[in-house]
Design an enzyme around this catalytic site. Structure first.
Site, PDB file in Angstrom:
ATOM      1  N   TYR A 144       0.838  -1.205   0.000  1.00 52.75           N
ATOM      2  CA  TYR A 144       0.000   0.000   0.000  1.00 52.75           C
ATOM      3  C   TYR A 144       0.875   1.257   0.000  1.00 52.75           C
ATOM      4  O   TYR A 144       0.730   2.129  -0.866  1.00 52.75           O
ATOM      5  CB  TYR A 144      -0.906  -0.033   1.227  1.00 52.75           C
ATOM      6  CG  TYR A 144      -1.888   1.111   1.327  1.00 52.75           C
ATOM      7  CD1 TYR A 144      -3.054   1.138   0.559  1.00 52.75           C
ATOM      8  CD2 TYR A 144      -1.668   2.159   2.219  1.00 52.75           C
ATOM      9  CE1 TYR A 144      -3.962   2.190   0.675  1.00 52.75           C
ATOM     10  CE2 TYR A 144      -2.575   3.209   2.338  1.00 52.75           C
ATOM     11  CZ  TYR A 144      -3.717   3.215   1.567  1.00 52.75           C
ATOM     12  OH  TYR A 144      -4.610   4.253   1.685  1.00 52.75           O
ATOM     13  N   ASP A 145       1.814   1.324   0.961  1.00 49.20           N
ATOM     14  CA  ASP A 145       2.624   2.544   1.118  1.00 49.20           C
ATOM     15  C   ASP A 145       3.446   2.820  -0.138  1.00 49.20           C
ATOM     16  O   ASP A 145       3.460   3.938  -0.667  1.00 49.20           O
ATOM     17  CB  ASP A 145       3.584   2.414   2.306  1.00 49.20           C
ATOM     18  CG  ASP A 145       2.877   2.184   3.640  1.00 49.20           C
ATOM     19  OD1 ASP A 145       1.659   1.941   3.640  1.00 49.20           O
ATOM     20  OD2 ASP A 145       3.566   2.243   4.680  1.00 49.20           O
ATOM     21  N   PHE A 190     -13.849   0.006  16.908  1.00 50.37           N
ATOM     22  CA  PHE A 190     -14.177   0.388  18.290  1.00 50.37           C
ATOM     23  C   PHE A 190     -15.681   0.660  18.431  1.00 50.37           C
ATOM     24  O   PHE A 190     -16.307   0.244  19.409  1.00 50.37           O
ATOM     25  CB  PHE A 190     -13.388   1.632  18.717  1.00 50.37           C
ATOM     26  CG  PHE A 190     -11.923   1.367  19.040  1.00 50.37           C
ATOM     27  CD1 PHE A 190     -11.363   0.109  18.876  1.00 50.37           C
ATOM     28  CD2 PHE A 190     -11.111   2.397  19.508  1.00 50.37           C
ATOM     29  CE1 PHE A 190     -10.009  -0.130  19.162  1.00 50.37           C
ATOM     30  CE2 PHE A 190      -9.757   2.174  19.798  1.00 50.37           C
ATOM     31  CZ  PHE A 190      -9.213   0.911  19.625  1.00 50.37           C
ATOM     32  N   GLN A 208       0.063   4.482  20.630  1.00 49.13           N
ATOM     33  CA  GLN A 208       0.300   5.023  19.277  1.00 49.13           C
ATOM     34  C   GLN A 208      -0.796   6.053  18.963  1.00 49.13           C
ATOM     35  O   GLN A 208      -1.920   5.926  19.468  1.00 49.13           O
ATOM     36  CB  GLN A 208       0.338   3.899  18.214  1.00 49.13           C
ATOM     37  CG  GLN A 208      -0.954   3.193  17.914  1.00 49.13           C
ATOM     38  CD  GLN A 208      -1.244   2.010  18.838  1.00 49.13           C
ATOM     39  OE1 GLN A 208      -0.938   2.039  20.016  1.00 49.13           O
ATOM     40  NE2 GLN A 208      -1.862   0.971  18.289  1.00 49.13           N
ATOM     41  N   ARG A 275       1.139  10.038  14.151  1.00 48.76           N
ATOM     42  CA  ARG A 275       0.616  10.605  12.903  1.00 48.76           C
ATOM     43  C   ARG A 275      -0.105  11.908  13.191  1.00 48.76           C
ATOM     44  O   ARG A 275      -1.053  11.915  13.976  1.00 48.76           O
ATOM     45  CB  ARG A 275      -0.443   9.648  12.405  1.00 48.76           C
ATOM     46  CG  ARG A 275      -0.432   8.928  11.088  1.00 48.76           C
ATOM     47  CD  ARG A 275       0.413   9.334  10.041  1.00 48.76           C
ATOM     48  NE  ARG A 275       1.154   8.242   9.450  1.00 48.76           N
ATOM     49  CZ  ARG A 275       0.615   7.119   9.014  1.00 48.76           C
ATOM     50  NH1 ARG A 275      -0.658   6.902   9.090  1.00 48.76           N
ATOM     51  NH2 ARG A 275       1.361   6.207   8.468  1.00 48.76           N
TER      52      ARG A 275
HETATM   53  P1  NAD Z   1     -12.715   2.015   0.448  1.00 48.57           P
HETATM   54  O1  NAD Z   1     -12.062   0.679   0.518  1.00 48.57           O
HETATM   55  O2  NAD Z   1     -14.031   2.197   1.105  1.00 48.57           O
HETATM   56  O3  NAD Z   1     -12.866   2.487  -1.064  1.00 48.57           O
HETATM   57  C1  NAD Z   1     -12.020   2.074  -2.093  1.00 48.57           C
HETATM   58  C2  NAD Z   1     -12.892   1.774  -3.304  1.00 48.57           C
HETATM   59  O4  NAD Z   1     -12.030   1.369  -4.393  1.00 48.57           O
HETATM   60  C3  NAD Z   1     -13.855   0.618  -3.065  1.00 48.57           C
HETATM   61  O5  NAD Z   1     -15.140   0.965  -3.522  1.00 48.57           O
HETATM   62  C4  NAD Z   1     -13.244  -0.525  -3.873  1.00 48.57           C
HETATM   63  O6  NAD Z   1     -14.216  -1.461  -4.312  1.00 48.57           O
HETATM   64  C5  NAD Z   1     -12.592   0.222  -5.005  1.00 48.57           C
HETATM   65  N1  NAD Z   1     -11.489  -0.527  -5.634  1.00 48.57           N
HETATM   66  C6  NAD Z   1     -10.484  -1.201  -5.030  1.00 48.57           C
HETATM   67  N2  NAD Z   1      -9.664  -1.749  -5.951  1.00 48.57           N
HETATM   68  C7  NAD Z   1     -10.171  -1.391  -7.168  1.00 48.57           C
HETATM   69  C8  NAD Z   1      -9.788  -1.656  -8.505  1.00 48.57           C
HETATM   70  N3  NAD Z   1      -8.707  -2.399  -8.795  1.00 48.57           N
HETATM   71  N4  NAD Z   1     -10.550  -1.151  -9.515  1.00 48.57           N
HETATM   72  C9  NAD Z   1     -11.656  -0.417  -9.242  1.00 48.57           C
HETATM   73  N5  NAD Z   1     -12.072  -0.137  -8.003  1.00 48.57           N
HETATM   74  C10 NAD Z   1     -11.331  -0.628  -6.975  1.00 48.57           C
HETATM   75  O7  NAD Z   1     -11.655   3.058   1.038  1.00 48.57           O
HETATM   76  P2  NAD Z   1     -11.771   4.633   1.289  1.00 48.57           P
HETATM   77  O8  NAD Z   1     -11.485   4.874   2.707  1.00 48.57           O
HETATM   78  O9  NAD Z   1     -13.010   5.169   0.694  1.00 48.57           O
HETATM   79  O10 NAD Z   1     -10.506   5.161   0.465  1.00 48.57           O
HETATM   80  C11 NAD Z   1     -10.639   5.778  -0.792  1.00 48.57           C
HETATM   81  C12 NAD Z   1      -9.266   6.256  -1.260  1.00 48.57           C
HETATM   82  O11 NAD Z   1      -8.738   7.193  -0.322  1.00 48.57           O
HETATM   83  C13 NAD Z   1      -8.243   5.134  -1.389  1.00 48.57           C
HETATM   84  O12 NAD Z   1      -7.444   5.375  -2.507  1.00 48.57           O
HETATM   85  C14 NAD Z   1      -7.428   5.275  -0.125  1.00 48.57           C
HETATM   86  O13 NAD Z   1      -6.105   4.801  -0.310  1.00 48.57           O
HETATM   87  C15 NAD Z   1      -7.460   6.771   0.103  1.00 48.57           C
HETATM   88  N6  NAD Z   1      -7.234   7.094   1.522  1.00 48.57           N
HETATM   89  C16 NAD Z   1      -8.218   6.873   2.441  1.00 48.57           C
HETATM   90  C17 NAD Z   1      -7.977   7.137   3.780  1.00 48.57           C
HETATM   91  C18 NAD Z   1      -9.020   6.938   4.843  1.00 48.57           C
HETATM   92  O14 NAD Z   1      -8.735   7.135   6.014  1.00 48.57           O
HETATM   93  N7  NAD Z   1     -10.247   6.602   4.527  1.00 48.57           N
HETATM   94  C19 NAD Z   1      -6.723   7.617   4.187  1.00 48.57           C
HETATM   95  C20 NAD Z   1      -5.742   7.813   3.205  1.00 48.57           C
HETATM   96  C21 NAD Z   1      -6.015   7.550   1.881  1.00 48.57           C
HETATM   97  N1  UDP Z   2      -6.026  -0.426  16.072  1.00 45.55           N
HETATM   98  C1  UDP Z   2      -6.374  -0.906  17.337  1.00 45.55           C
HETATM   99  N2  UDP Z   2      -7.446  -1.733  17.434  1.00 45.55           N
HETATM  100  C2  UDP Z   2      -8.206  -2.104  16.371  1.00 45.55           C
HETATM  101  C3  UDP Z   2      -7.856  -1.590  15.086  1.00 45.55           C
HETATM  102  C4  UDP Z   2      -6.758  -0.773  14.979  1.00 45.55           C
HETATM  103  O1  UDP Z   2      -5.721  -0.594  18.337  1.00 45.55           O
HETATM  104  O2  UDP Z   2      -9.176  -2.852  16.556  1.00 45.55           O
HETATM  105  C5  UDP Z   2      -4.884   0.497  15.950  1.00 45.55           C
HETATM  106  C6  UDP Z   2      -3.856   0.110  14.892  1.00 45.55           C
HETATM  107  O3  UDP Z   2      -2.890  -0.770  15.431  1.00 45.55           O
HETATM  108  C7  UDP Z   2      -3.275   1.453  14.526  1.00 45.55           C
HETATM  109  C8  UDP Z   2      -4.444   2.430  14.706  1.00 45.55           C
HETATM  110  O4  UDP Z   2      -5.392   1.735  15.509  1.00 45.55           O
HETATM  111  O5  UDP Z   2      -2.250   1.806  15.428  1.00 45.55           O
HETATM  112  C9  UDP Z   2      -5.092   2.839  13.380  1.00 45.55           C
HETATM  113  O6  UDP Z   2      -5.388   1.669  12.651  1.00 45.55           O
HETATM  114  P1  UDP Z   2      -6.181   1.676  11.263  1.00 45.55           P
HETATM  115  O7  UDP Z   2      -6.134   0.287  10.746  1.00 45.55           O
HETATM  116  O8  UDP Z   2      -7.493   2.326  11.458  1.00 45.55           O
HETATM  117  O9  UDP Z   2      -5.350   2.664  10.322  1.00 45.55           O
HETATM  118  P2  UDP Z   2      -3.783   2.883   9.997  1.00 45.55           P
HETATM  119  O10 UDP Z   2      -2.944   1.997  10.882  1.00 45.55           O
HETATM  120  O11 UDP Z   2      -3.652   2.519   8.562  1.00 45.55           O
HETATM  121  O12 UDP Z   2      -3.564   4.319  10.288  1.00 45.55           O
END
Ligand code: NAD
Ligand code: UDP
Length: 309
Positions: A144-145, A190, A208, A275
């Site tokens: 992902y990253d 949660f 964290q 973060r």
């Molecule tokens: P989500 O999983 O709800 O939405 C992602 C959508 O992309 C889903 O509808 C999924 O079906 C679709 N998808 C996945 N792979 C695909 C593919 N190969 N082709 C077409 N569609 C595909 O997640 P979200 O939280 O709505 O995130 C949306 C975007 O924002 C993502 O790119 C994510 O990386 C980015 N983002 C979200 C967060 C957050 O906290 N929600 C944080 C950072 C970045």
């Molecule tokens: N986390 C937790 N309990 C849970 C789910 C997540 O303590 O049931 C922690 C996880 O280890 C991380 C933070 O919550 O430190 C945020 O996790 P999330 O998966 O929401 O997002 P990301 O780690 O990608 O920021």
């Protein structure tokens, strides 16, 4: 009226974005393979003549005529993006290439939903856009990253080489209604655990930190960035309020009135310790800052989960 493509438009953020774009009178195409998204998130839009859903995987090319592209397609929760990590990398990288190729062909402006994960487990705190990150290339979060980092690279290379009109936002943890109850993200986990009276799972010692942005604030920042002239980003979009996971758990227990107990579980590898976004650039360039405090946003999210559980 603009013709707008939203990839990942049936997901959590994508469906809120589609709502906003339709409400503003645009013609919206939502392309999604429904891996983590759902038609339930967009069902209320399906009968609208200005909304079109295409079941499409962004690892394949797409040919449509549009003015703007929001590229959100990618699973976002660790549980989902680690389910098939090779596919996650393909979605970020091939997906970016295909959508950039489309933007180049039809001269559309294109926005990438990048992430605070490009900062990895940050040694600089809080994180400004100039910080280059501390990312493990070979860990379980790397698909992902590093996929998102490569996507940013592709965006800037298409911009320099082909003059594609790009926008890049780095989204920090965002929460709200329509989060997938089973995707393992901390806010949904949660709340669901608290509402069901189950144990609340704290990973590691719970010290964290994360910064949580309410979905409406995030969408406002995203739309402002798309419509801002002469600014490619990258720009952080997030809420600078910073909380430990223990603080979050206690807030959720208090707001739900739950009798759930806290249980401690192992910390997943490469889990970032801290973060928090620096949002000076978003304030300066977009006049944007978040308006919804964590407690307010949690109350709305809890009300949503009460209604669906
Ligand atoms: P989500 O999983 O709800 O939405 C992602 C959508 O992309 C889903 O509808 C999924 O079906 C679709 N998808 C996945 N792979 C695909 C593919 N190969 N082709 C077409 N569609 C595909 O997640 P979200 O939280 O709505 O995130 C949306 C975007 O924002 C993502 O790119 C994510 O990386 C980015 N983002 C979200 C967060 C957050 O906290 N929600 C944080 C950072 C970045
Ligand atoms: N986390 C937790 N309990 C849970 C789910 C997540 O303590 O049931 C922690 C996880 O280890 C991380 C933070 O919550 O430190 C945020 O996790 P999330 O998966 O929401 O997002 P990301 O780690 O990608 O920021």
């Amino acid at each position: 009226m603009k013709r707008v493509l939203v990839t990942g438009g049936a997901g959590f953020l994508g469906s809120h974005l589609c709502d906003r774009l339709i409400a503003e009178g645009n013609d919206v195409i939502c392309a999604d393979n429904l891996f983590t998204g759902s038609k339930d998130n967009i069902r209320h839009l399906l009968a609208n003549p200005y909304f079109e859903f295409i079941r499409h995987d962004v690892t394949q090319p797409l040919y449509v005529e549009v003015d703007q592209i929001y590229n959100l397609a990618c699973p976002a929760s660790p549980v989902h993006y680690q389910y098939n990590p090779i596919k996650t990398a393909k979605t970020s990288v091939y997906g970016a290439m295909n959508m950039l190729g489309l933007a180049k062909r039809v001269h559309a402006r294109i926005l990438q939903a990048s992430t605070s994960e490009v900062y990895g487990d940050p040694e600089v705190h809080p994180q400004p856009e100039s910080y280059r990150g501390c990312v493990n290339t070979i860990g379980i979060r790397s698909c992902y990253d590093e996929g998102k980092r490569m996507a940013e690279t592709l965006f800037f290379d298409y911009h320099r080489q082909h003059n594609v009109d790009i926008r890049v936002i780095r989204i920090f943890n965002t929460y709200g209604p329509r989060m997938n109850a089973g995707d393992g993200r901390v806010v949904s986990n949660f709340i669901v655990q608290a509402l069901k009276g189950e144990d609340i799972t704290i990973y590691g010692d719970g010290q964290q930190t994360r910064s949580f942005c309410y979905v409406d604030d995030l969408i406002e920042g995203m739309v402002r960035m798309m419509n801002c002239e002469d600014f490619t980003g990258p720009v952080n979009i997030g809420n600078p309020g910073e909380f430990t996971m223990l603080e979050l758990a206690r807030k959720v227990i208090e707001l739900t009135g739950s009798k759930s107990k806290l249980v401690y579980m192992p910390l997943p590898s490469d889990d970032p310790m801290q973060r928090r976004p620096v949002i000076d650039l978003a304030k300066e360039k977009l006049g944007w800052e978040p308006t919804v405090a964590l407690e307010q946003g949690l109350e709305r999210t809890i009300a949503y989960f009460r209604s669906v559980l």
